[in-house]
Design an enzyme around this catalytic site. Structure first.
Site, PDB file in Angstrom:
ATOM      1  N   PRO A  10       0.657  -1.179  -0.031  1.00  0.00           N
ATOM      2  CA  PRO A  10       0.037   0.021  -0.061  1.00  0.00           C
ATOM      3  C   PRO A  10       0.921   1.392  -0.120  1.00  0.00           C
ATOM      4  O   PRO A  10       1.918   1.432   0.727  1.00  0.00           O
ATOM      5  CB  PRO A  10      -0.696   0.011   1.370  1.00  0.00           C
ATOM      6  CG  PRO A  10      -0.704  -1.545   1.600  1.00  0.00           C
ATOM      7  CD  PRO A  10       0.498  -2.031   1.120  1.00  0.00           C
ATOM      8  N   ASN A  11       0.395   2.146  -0.891  1.00  0.00           N
ATOM      9  CA  ASN A  11       1.016   3.705  -0.984  1.00  0.00           C
ATOM     10  C   ASN A  11       2.211   3.752  -1.531  1.00  0.00           C
ATOM     11  O   ASN A  11       2.687   4.910  -1.880  1.00  0.00           O
ATOM     12  CB  ASN A  11       0.946   4.218   0.572  1.00  0.00           C
ATOM     13  CG  ASN A  11      -0.269   4.297   0.983  1.00  0.00           C
ATOM     14  OD1 ASN A  11      -1.289   4.653   0.456  1.00  0.00           O
ATOM     15  ND2 ASN A  11      -0.501   3.767   2.434  1.00  0.00           N
ATOM     16  N   ARG A  18       5.327  11.074  -1.941  1.00  0.00           N
ATOM     17  CA  ARG A  18       5.058  10.780  -0.755  1.00  0.00           C
ATOM     18  C   ARG A  18       6.262  10.825   0.305  1.00  0.00           C
ATOM     19  O   ARG A  18       6.974  10.263   0.174  1.00  0.00           O
ATOM     20  CB  ARG A  18       4.646   9.215  -0.655  1.00  0.00           C
ATOM     21  CG  ARG A  18       4.000   8.859   0.537  1.00  0.00           C
ATOM     22  CD  ARG A  18       4.012   7.415   0.493  1.00  0.00           C
ATOM     23  NE  ARG A  18       3.772   6.719   2.042  1.00  0.00           N
ATOM     24  CZ  ARG A  18       3.939   5.475   2.056  1.00  0.00           C
ATOM     25  NH1 ARG A  18       4.675   4.397   1.424  1.00  0.00           N
ATOM     26  NH2 ARG A  18       3.663   5.145   3.584  1.00  0.00           N
ATOM     27  N   TYR A  23      11.295   8.863   2.280  1.00  0.00           N
ATOM     28  CA  TYR A  23      11.267   7.687   1.316  1.00  0.00           C
ATOM     29  C   TYR A  23      11.965   7.910   0.068  1.00  0.00           C
ATOM     30  O   TYR A  23      12.230   6.967  -1.114  1.00  0.00           O
ATOM     31  CB  TYR A  23       9.730   7.308   1.077  1.00  0.00           C
ATOM     32  CG  TYR A  23       9.138   7.028   2.227  1.00  0.00           C
ATOM     33  CD1 TYR A  23       9.674   5.901   2.871  1.00  0.00           C
ATOM     34  CD2 TYR A  23       7.674   7.494   2.612  1.00  0.00           C
ATOM     35  CE1 TYR A  23       8.700   5.206   4.051  1.00  0.00           C
ATOM     36  CE2 TYR A  23       7.189   6.992   3.656  1.00  0.00           C
ATOM     37  CZ  TYR A  23       7.623   6.031   4.276  1.00  0.00           C
ATOM     38  OH  TYR A  23       6.988   5.645   5.596  1.00  0.00           O
ATOM     39  N   ASN A  74       8.424  -5.204  -0.440  1.00  0.00           N
ATOM     40  CA  ASN A  74       8.084  -4.061   0.637  1.00  0.00           C
ATOM     41  C   ASN A  74       6.577  -4.072   0.854  1.00  0.00           C
ATOM     42  O   ASN A  74       5.911  -3.435   0.075  1.00  0.00           O
ATOM     43  CB  ASN A  74       8.806  -2.860   0.069  1.00  0.00           C
ATOM     44  CG  ASN A  74       8.679  -1.662   0.821  1.00  0.00           C
ATOM     45  OD1 ASN A  74       7.927  -1.482   2.068  1.00  0.00           O
ATOM     46  ND2 ASN A  74       9.020  -0.482   0.540  1.00  0.00           N
ATOM     47  N   ALA A  77       2.861  -0.603   4.809  1.00  0.00           N
ATOM     48  CA  ALA A  77       2.199  -0.623   6.371  1.00  0.00           C
ATOM     49  C   ALA A  77       1.729  -1.893   6.599  1.00  0.00           C
ATOM     50  O   ALA A  77       1.534  -2.483   7.716  1.00  0.00           O
ATOM     51  CB  ALA A  77       0.942   0.409   6.590  1.00  0.00           C
ATOM     52  N   GLU A  98      12.396  -9.204   2.929  1.00  0.00           N
ATOM     53  CA  GLU A  98      11.783  -8.093   3.335  1.00  0.00           C
ATOM     54  C   GLU A  98      12.589  -6.830   3.217  1.00  0.00           C
ATOM     55  O   GLU A  98      13.603  -6.826   3.698  1.00  0.00           O
ATOM     56  CB  GLU A  98      11.205  -8.228   4.744  1.00  0.00           C
ATOM     57  CG  GLU A  98      10.548  -7.115   5.380  1.00  0.00           C
ATOM     58  CD  GLU A  98      10.274  -7.091   6.756  1.00  0.00           C
ATOM     59  OE1 GLU A  98      10.501  -8.169   7.418  1.00  0.00           O
ATOM     60  OE2 GLU A  98       9.821  -6.133   7.507  1.00  0.00           O
ATOM     61  N   HIS A 100      12.723  -2.384   3.190  1.00  0.00           N
ATOM     62  CA  HIS A 100      12.262  -1.100   3.380  1.00  0.00           C
ATOM     63  C   HIS A 100      13.101   0.115   2.738  1.00  0.00           C
ATOM     64  O   HIS A 100      14.264  -0.090   3.213  1.00  0.00           O
ATOM     65  CB  HIS A 100      11.779  -1.081   4.859  1.00  0.00           C
ATOM     66  CG  HIS A 100      10.795  -1.757   5.481  1.00  0.00           C
ATOM     67  ND1 HIS A 100       9.716  -1.980   5.042  1.00  0.00           N
ATOM     68  CD2 HIS A 100      11.148  -3.161   6.033  1.00  0.00           C
ATOM     69  CE1 HIS A 100       8.999  -3.105   5.754  1.00  0.00           C
ATOM     70  NE2 HIS A 100       9.896  -3.863   6.534  1.00  0.00           N
ATOM     71  N   ARG A 107      12.227   4.082  13.890  1.00  0.00           N
ATOM     72  CA  ARG A 107      11.149   5.123  13.731  1.00  0.00           C
ATOM     73  C   ARG A 107       9.972   4.536  14.718  1.00  0.00           C
ATOM     74  O   ARG A 107      10.270   4.253  16.119  1.00  0.00           O
ATOM     75  CB  ARG A 107      10.421   4.771  12.324  1.00  0.00           C
ATOM     76  CG  ARG A 107      11.386   5.245  11.196  1.00  0.00           C
ATOM     77  CD  ARG A 107      10.759   5.313   9.881  1.00  0.00           C
ATOM     78  NE  ARG A 107       9.823   6.255   9.596  1.00  0.00           N
ATOM     79  CZ  ARG A 107       8.965   5.963   8.530  1.00  0.00           C
ATOM     80  NH1 ARG A 107       8.753   5.134   7.708  1.00  0.00           N
ATOM     81  NH2 ARG A 107       8.019   6.972   8.423  1.00  0.00           N
TER      82      ARG A 107
HETATM   83  C1  DQA Z   1       7.949   1.198   4.657  1.00  0.00           C
HETATM   84  C2  DQA Z   1       8.040   1.523   6.030  1.00  0.00           C
HETATM   85  C3  DQA Z   1       6.332   1.720   6.475  1.00  0.00           C
HETATM   86  O1  DQA Z   1       6.178   1.631   7.890  1.00  0.00           O
HETATM   87  C4  DQA Z   1       5.388   2.387   5.780  1.00  0.00           C
HETATM   88  O2  DQA Z   1       4.152   1.937   6.016  1.00  0.00           O
HETATM   89  C5  DQA Z   1       5.617   2.404   4.072  1.00  0.00           C
HETATM   90  C6  DQA Z   1       7.067   2.231   3.630  1.00  0.00           C
HETATM   91  C7  DQA Z   1       9.474   1.734   3.879  1.00  0.00           C
HETATM   92  O3  DQA Z   1       9.586   1.214   2.768  1.00  0.00           O
HETATM   93  O4  DQA Z   1      10.161   2.343   4.559  1.00  0.00           O
HETATM   94  O5  DQA Z   1       4.594   2.380   3.502  1.00  0.00           O
HETATM   95  O6  DQA Z   1       7.637  -0.145   4.216  1.00  0.00           O
END
Ligand code: DQA
Length: 146
Positions: A10-11, A18, A23, A74, A77, A98, A100, A107
């Site tokens: 998501p997102n 964003r 990011y 990735n 959330a 995994e 990020h 964080r």
């Molecule tokens: C993320 C970290 C997550 O907490 C966040 O919700 C994201 C991006 C990252 O790539 O740092 O959407 O996965």
């Protein structure tokens, strides 16, 4: 040739717009292009899929069963509460990394990962480089399993 699936949750379709101070300024397409270049140099095939819906990510993993050698994800959330995604990754029974962009360990407390104990490993905090770095590691892992 090995085939590696890149999944984004998501997102992450809004990357670039964003929260760029967290990011980075590259879009998802920019990152995918950098991954493609890396894949060409490593002689490996890559496949990309992004969804804002947990069920769609799970369907995609299930549909790719038997045709991919590793997953780099990735989860966005979903990292923090996506138990059905976690099960789908376990059920895939192939190496999973995994990733990020940000260092989730530095964080908010709620950003801890509920997925990391069931994946092969995690790379976090290196911005877009988390993606290319993961591909390099995955190619090594897949090579070891051949
Ligand atoms: C993320 C970290 C997550 O907490 C966040 O919700 C994201 C991006 C990252 O790539 O740092 O959407 O996965």
């Amino acid at each position: 040739m090995s085939k590696i699936l890149f999944l984004n949750g998501p997102n992450l379709n809004l990357l670039g717009k964003r929260n760029p101070e967290v990011y980075g300024s590259k879009t998802m397409d920019d990152i995918n292009l950098l991954v493609e270049e890396k894949a060409n140099s490593l002689d490996v095939e890559v496949l990309f899929y992004q969804s804002n819906a947990e069920g769609d990510l799970i369907d995609f993993i299930q549909n790719q069963r038997g045709s991919i050698d590793g997953i780099i994800i990735n989860p966005g959330a979903l990292t923090h509460y996506g138990y059905s995604l976690k099960d789908a990754l376990l059920d895939a029974a192939i190496p999973v990394i995994e990733i990020h962009l940000s260092n989730i360990h530095g964080r908010e407390e709620w950003r801890r990962s509920i997925i990391s104990d069931s994946v092969t490993g995690q790379i976090a905090g290196f911005g877009w480089r988390s993606y290319t770095c993961a591909l390099e590691v995955m190619v090594g892992l897949v090579g070891d399993n051949r």
